[in-house]
Design a protein around this motif. Structure first.
Motif, mmCIF file in Angstrom:
data_model
loop_
_atom_site.group_PDB
_atom_site.id
_atom_site.type_symbol
_atom_site.label_atom_id
_atom_site.label_comp_id
_atom_site.label_asym_id
_atom_site.label_seq_id
_atom_site.Cartn_x
_atom_site.Cartn_y
_atom_site.Cartn_z
ATOM 1 N N UNK A 132 0.829 -1.215 0.000
ATOM 2 C CA UNK A 132 0.000 0.000 0.000
ATOM 3 C C UNK A 132 0.858 1.258 0.000
ATOM 4 N N UNK A 133 1.841 1.347 0.893
ATOM 5 C CA UNK A 133 2.612 2.588 0.938
ATOM 6 C C UNK A 133 3.548 2.721 -0.259
ATOM 7 N N UNK A 134 3.977 1.587 -0.829
ATOM 8 C CA UNK A 134 4.769 1.662 -2.060
ATOM 9 C C UNK A 134 3.926 2.239 -3.188
ATOM 10 N N UNK A 135 2.678 1.791 -3.277
ATOM 11 C CA UNK A 135 1.769 2.301 -4.308
ATOM 12 C C UNK A 135 1.481 3.788 -4.087
ATOM 13 N N UNK A 136 1.271 4.166 -2.824
ATOM 14 C CA UNK A 136 1.056 5.576 -2.511
ATOM 15 C C UNK A 136 2.280 6.398 -2.901
ATOM 16 N N UNK A 137 3.467 5.877 -2.613
ATOM 17 C CA UNK A 137 4.700 6.618 -2.894
ATOM 18 C C UNK A 137 4.838 6.933 -4.376
ATOM 19 N N UNK A 138 4.733 5.909 -5.243
ATOM 20 C CA UNK A 138 4.906 6.203 -6.660
ATOM 21 C C UNK A 138 3.677 6.882 -7.253
ATOM 22 N N UNK A 139 2.486 6.580 -6.702
ATOM 23 C CA UNK A 139 1.275 7.257 -7.179
ATOM 24 C C UNK A 139 1.304 8.745 -6.868
ATOM 25 N N UNK A 197 6.448 -3.449 -6.129
ATOM 26 C CA UNK A 197 6.767 -2.379 -5.175
ATOM 27 C C UNK A 197 8.031 -1.613 -5.580
ATOM 28 N N UNK A 198 9.097 -2.339 -5.898
ATOM 29 C CA UNK A 198 10.409 -1.708 -6.060
ATOM 30 C C UNK A 198 10.559 -0.875 -7.324
ATOM 31 N N UNK A 199 10.246 -1.463 -8.464
ATOM 32 C CA UNK A 199 10.552 -0.789 -9.722
ATOM 33 C C UNK A 199 9.763 0.504 -9.925
ATOM 34 N N UNK A 200 8.447 0.533 -9.688
ATOM 35 C CA UNK A 200 7.737 1.809 -9.827
ATOM 36 C C UNK A 200 8.227 2.879 -8.856
ATOM 37 N N UNK A 204 14.684 9.187 1.836
ATOM 38 C CA UNK A 204 13.392 8.541 2.036
ATOM 39 C C UNK A 204 12.394 9.263 1.143
ATOM 40 N N UNK A 205 11.869 8.588 0.141
ATOM 41 C CA UNK A 205 11.048 9.235 -0.884
ATOM 42 C C UNK A 205 9.844 9.960 -0.292
ATOM 43 N N UNK A 206 9.328 9.489 0.845
ATOM 44 C CA UNK A 206 8.161 10.138 1.444
ATOM 45 C C UNK A 206 8.489 11.533 1.956
ATOM 46 N N UNK A 207 9.779 11.806 2.214
ATOM 47 C CA UNK A 207 10.187 13.149 2.635
ATOM 48 C C UNK A 207 10.094 14.134 1.473
#
Length: 457
Positions: free
Chosen positions: A205-212, A289-292, A308-311
């Motif tokens: 879920x958070x990986x999808x949120x991150x790239x989305x 999760x990883x590639x996107x 950290x991409x979320x930052x």
């Protein structure tokens, strides 16, 4: 070699004895219980293939995925994609080797990484090769996850309470650590299955949120894709650290035998069948999760992306706050997955070497001390990027990239210049290079960040 006890469990799983790590343990019972039936790894063998799937996802997709865009920013588009793809392929291959070697001898199971090492290298040498590496990995990951959990909690607090008084990161790490004093008392892998499932769902879920969210924000104005550095030396060391970050992201090998040990095995259906099914599902999820995250995150922010991409993602705030809380839930599960083999080693040593009585009191004291220790170290040195690179290179590269290949060559002895022989040596050479350069890069990053850090701030 590994001999079996009366319950069909490998005798070498109790090689921690009064004479040291490598003794011949007498099969003793205290309070009517066999030690194997009490230890975290071997006390329950009723897991299904989907347990293996989400345990592996929880073990692998963690703090590392959030650092991948930053790793790609130091490597560049071409090398970055190449390193990601090669790492995925190599680690899937070495994971397959470990699943195959779990029951290479009919009727025997190598339930722990060090047992397989003993079979490959000998009783004493196998322990000294594997146990230090595995402990560094598992304890190191738990320290990093203390930092990750605390950092994500702090970020969540700042996003949902913009007018609140700022709280030190140290306090958030302590808050995160307090949860584990309770969860650490769960007896074995299967008892944390629900937590592991929740963690696996959170990671996806958070990986999808991150790239989305990166797609939603789009490519930033004046984005640059060139190597960001102040000098050639700085660029080289950043590449080294980036390779360590990628190595850290592929980390499930250190607990794969322990996870497979929880799956029942019969001659007509050995544990490797459901385990491999779970591993394949897990690796598909890992790729999703990883590639996107790595590529879309780098596309959006270029070489300005945070470790950290979320930052780097600023809006919508509620979504980023949700993603940070998902990270917290996920690393709660990941911490327990990596802590379980450590608990197994400590409890084995205390019961068989020092004659402690197995039971709730022993677990309460030992596991609480472990949680307190990892929490203290995490509070003392919360260098997220540097820790990923250093532990990724120094510990994960050997146990993930090339130690399974060395054991495969030692045990199966494939014909020289055959495909298996060549594939394993390629993995060994690449793994050794990765171990050396990423350890150097990670250590430099830690030193660099430590020069401006105030303890317990």
């Amino acid at each position: 070699m590994v001999s079996e006890n009366e319950n069909g469990n490998p005798e070498s799983s109790f090689n921690v004895t009064r004479d040291g790590l490598n003794g011949n343990r007498e099969t003793e019972k205290k309070e009517g219980k066999n030690y194997e039936d009490w230890l975290p790894i071997t006390s329950s063998r009723n897991a299904k293939w989907w347990y293996a799937a989400f345990h592996n996802v929880t073990a692998m997709v963690g703090a590392g995925v959030l650092s991948l865009p930053n790793a790609v920013s130091h490597l560049g588009w071409g090398p970055g994609v190449l390193v990601l793809v090669l790492s995925w392929m190599i680690t899937l291959y070495t994971l397959w080797q470990m699943v195959e070697m779990h029951e290479m001898i009919p009727g025997k199971r190598f339930d722990r990484y060090h047992e397989l090492g003993q079979h490959a290298f000998g009783e004493k040498l196998g322990l000294w090769i594997v146990v230090p590496q595995q402990l560094i990995v598992e304890v190191g990951v738990d320290i990093v996850y203390m930092v990750t959990g605390g950092t994500s909690l702090k970020r969540f607090h700042e996003l949902v309470c913009t007018g609140c008084k700022k709280i030190k990161l140290s306090y958030f790490i302590a808050i995160f650590g307090s949860v584990h004093f309770v969860l650490a008392q769960l007896p074995n892998f299967n008892s944390v299955a629900g937590i592991s499932l929740a963690a696996a769902v959170m990671s996806l879920s958070y990986s999808t949120i991150a790239w989305g969210a990166c797609v939603h924000e789009g490519q930033q104005p004046e984005v640059h894709y060139g190597i960001k550095s102040s000098s050639t030396a700085d660029a080289v060391f950043n590449v080294f650290n980036a390779l360590g970050n990628v190595a850290f992201a592929y980390a499930g090998h250190n607990v794969v035998l322990e996870i497979q040990a929880t799956i029942p095995s019969k001659p007509e259906r050995p544990s490797k069948v459901p385990m491999w099914r779970g591993v394949v599902v897990a690796y598909i999820i890992v790729a999703v999760c990883y590639f996107p995250v790595a590529l879309v995150g780098y596309w959006a922010f270029g070489n300005g992306v945070e470790d950290n991409i979320l930052k780097s993602i600023g809006k919508p705030k509620w979504l980023i706050a949700t993603a940070n809380m998902m990270v917290v839930i996920h690393v709660i599960g990941s911490y327990q997955i990596y802590a379980m083999p450590v608990f197994d080693m400590m409890e084995t040593a205390l019961v068989t070497k020092l004659n402690f009585t197995p039971g709730m009191r022993l677990r309460l004291i030992v596991r609480s001390l472990y949680v307190a220790a990892t929490c203290f170290v995490g509070i003392s040195i919360p260098f997220f990027g540097g820790l990923l690179g250093f532990f990724g290179g120094f510990a994960f590269a050997p146990t993930t990239y090339f130690l399974p290949c060395i054991m495969w060559l030692a045990i199966y002895k494939p014909r020289r210049f055959s495909f298996s022989w060549i594939a394993n040596w390629v993995c060994i050479v690449l793994g050794v290079i990765l171990m050396i350069v990423s350890s150097i890069g990670g250590l430099r990053t830690i030193i660099k960040e430590a020069s401006t850090y105030k303890f317990y701030s």
